[in-house]
Write a protein that holds these residues in place. Structure first.
Motif, PDB file in Angstrom:
ATOM      1  N   GLU A 306      23.696  82.811  46.021  1.00  0.00           N
ATOM      2  CA  GLU A 306      23.466  84.227  46.289  1.00  0.00           C
ATOM      3  C   GLU A 306      22.390  84.811  45.382  1.00  0.00           C
ATOM      4  OE1 GLU A 306      27.147  86.343  46.120  1.00  0.00           O
ATOM      5  OE2 GLU A 306      27.870  85.550  48.045  1.00  0.00           O
ATOM      6  N   GLU A 307      22.398  84.414  44.111  1.00  0.00           N
ATOM      7  CA  GLU A 307      21.374  84.925  43.203  1.00  0.00           C
ATOM      8  C   GLU A 307      20.005  84.416  43.598  1.00  0.00           C
ATOM      9  OE1 GLU A 307      20.360  85.279  38.426  1.00  0.00           O
ATOM     10  OE2 GLU A 307      21.816  83.792  39.086  1.00  0.00           O
ATOM     11  N   GLU A 309      18.995  83.650  46.591  1.00  0.00           N
ATOM     12  CA  GLU A 309      18.578  84.400  47.781  1.00  0.00           C
ATOM     13  C   GLU A 309      18.049  85.778  47.393  1.00  0.00           C
ATOM     14  OE1 GLU A 309      21.547  82.560  51.202  1.00  0.00           O
ATOM     15  OE2 GLU A 309      22.266  84.202  49.934  1.00  0.00           O
ATOM     16  N   THR A 310      18.730  86.424  46.446  1.00  0.00           N
ATOM     17  CA  THR A 310      18.293  87.747  46.000  1.00  0.00           C
ATOM     18  C   THR A 310      16.942  87.677  45.317  1.00  0.00           C
ATOM     19  OG1 THR A 310      20.586  88.482  45.719  1.00  0.00           O
ATOM     20  CG2 THR A 310      18.888  89.709  44.525  1.00  0.00           C
ATOM     21  N   ALA A 313      14.208  86.937  47.910  1.00  0.00           N
ATOM     22  CA  ALA A 313      13.946  88.119  48.733  1.00  0.00           C
ATOM     23  C   ALA A 313      13.141  89.155  47.955  1.00  0.00           C
ATOM     24  CB  ALA A 313      15.258  88.725  49.224  1.00  0.00           C
ATOM     25  N   GLY A 314      13.482  89.344  46.678  1.00  0.00           N
ATOM     26  CA  GLY A 314      12.755  90.296  45.848  1.00  0.00           C
ATOM     27  C   GLY A 314      11.325  89.869  45.617  1.00  0.00           C
TER      28      GLY A 314
END
Length: 327
Positions: A306-307, A309-310, A313-314
């Motif tokens: 999840e991190e 992916e974040t 994306a950022g």
């Protein structure tokens, strides 16, 4: 969820591999990582074939997901390797040498080969030998490793590998590391130290707590450890193990002549076979500086993915073309 081509090759959901821990028992950990969508691994060092077969059966009882069985050149146990081939895991992983003959034997049985490399020379050997996946392990890693940093080694190996997928290892303990590895061209990561400090790992609580408390500088190269470790039985590039400080590690570094192998080796092997050994050689990578709590393995996998992916994306948003304000 984050998914790359190596996931399809290995039959996993997320691009994350749990490193094998040699002689330390990790069946529960491997099962938890497999169930979370990653690739769990089991080591084979210093264990008898019946004991290994019992581990493999237990892991298959706990999960029906793919997993890897690891072997090394320190030493290569032919009986254990043949038993592994007959057990037919999804993959065999190997490090410390590139054994082309063993790769061929695995491929004859339809078993994938994951080859760890620590420099460009080993990577070239592995590609020529037909390895299915390369693990580019930087010198930050715990256990046996080379001198080239992960940040340099991964893109170097990616440039060499062509269609062979590359997994990054060494200094990776969170989603930022996974995102960085993907940015460098790798298709996933292998993590060891982060999973040592997991609830399911059978290592002592003292070792886990030391990892949580450690700074990156506390993970040092255990020089002269060849005095007390098994011999290499295959030609290769071996590197020097990285470990947290202990009385034994410091003695080997500072006064190797004072360490008597005849006394130290039986004591170390007995401790490892008894599920301990970390009081002598707690193999740990510099990513210990990024590990701040002991967590269930499934939670580690989820957080890392999840991190990543974040972060990705950022990064994409930050580099997207701007939209001009209306006049």
């Amino acid at each position: 969820m984050l998914h790359t081509p190596v996931c399809d090759l290995l039959g996993i959901d997320v691009p994350l591999v749990c490193a094998p821990f040699g002689p330390w028992e990790e069946v529960g950990l491997a099962a938890a990582v497999c169930e979370a969508g990653g690739l769990g691994s089991l080591g084979t060092a210093v264990r008898t074939v019946p004991a290994l077969q019992e581990q493999w059966s237990e892991l298959r009882r706990l999960t029906d997901r793919p997993f890897a069985i690891n072997h090394t050149a320190r030493p290569l146990d032919e009986g254990a390797f043949q038993a592994t081939v007959e057990a037919h895991p999804a993959a065999i992983s190997f490090h410390l040498s590139v054994p082309a003959d063993l790769i061929e034997r695995a491929h004859e049985e339809g078993i994938l080969w994951i080859q760890q490399v620590m420099d460009s020379e080993q990577a070239a050997e592995a590609i020529d030998a037909g390895a299915d996946v390369l693990v580019a392990q930087g010198g930050e890693a715990g256990g046996h490793g080379g001198d080239v940093s992960t940040m340099v080694l991964v893109p170097q190996v990616v440039d060499m590998a062509g269609d062979t997928p590359v997994i990054a290892a060494g200094g990776i303990a969170d989603g930022r590391g996974l995102a960085a590895a993907l940015t460098l061209g790798a298709q996933g990561v292998a993590m060891g130290t982060r999973f040592l400090a997991s609830a399911e790992m059978s290592a002592s609580e003292a070792w886990k707590n030391r990892i949580v408390a450690a700074d990156a500088r506390d993970a040092v190269k255990a020089t002269n450890s060849e005095r007390i470790l098994p011999p290499y039985t295959e030609p290769g590039s071996y590197g020097v193990p990285r470990s947290l400080h202990t009385t034994l590690v410091d003695a080997l570094r500072e006064h190797p002549g004072d360490v008597d192998p005849a006394e130290a080796v039986p004591r170390l092997m007995a401790a490892i076979r008894g599920g301990r050994g970390d009081e002598y050689l707690p193999f740990t990578g510099q990513s210990a500086g990024l590990v701040h709590e002991i967590l269930p393995a499934g939670e580690i996998v989820r957080r890392v993915v999840e991190e990543a992916e974040t972060v990705l994306a950022g990064t994409a948003a930050a580099h997207a073309p701007g939209v001009a304000d209306p006049p």
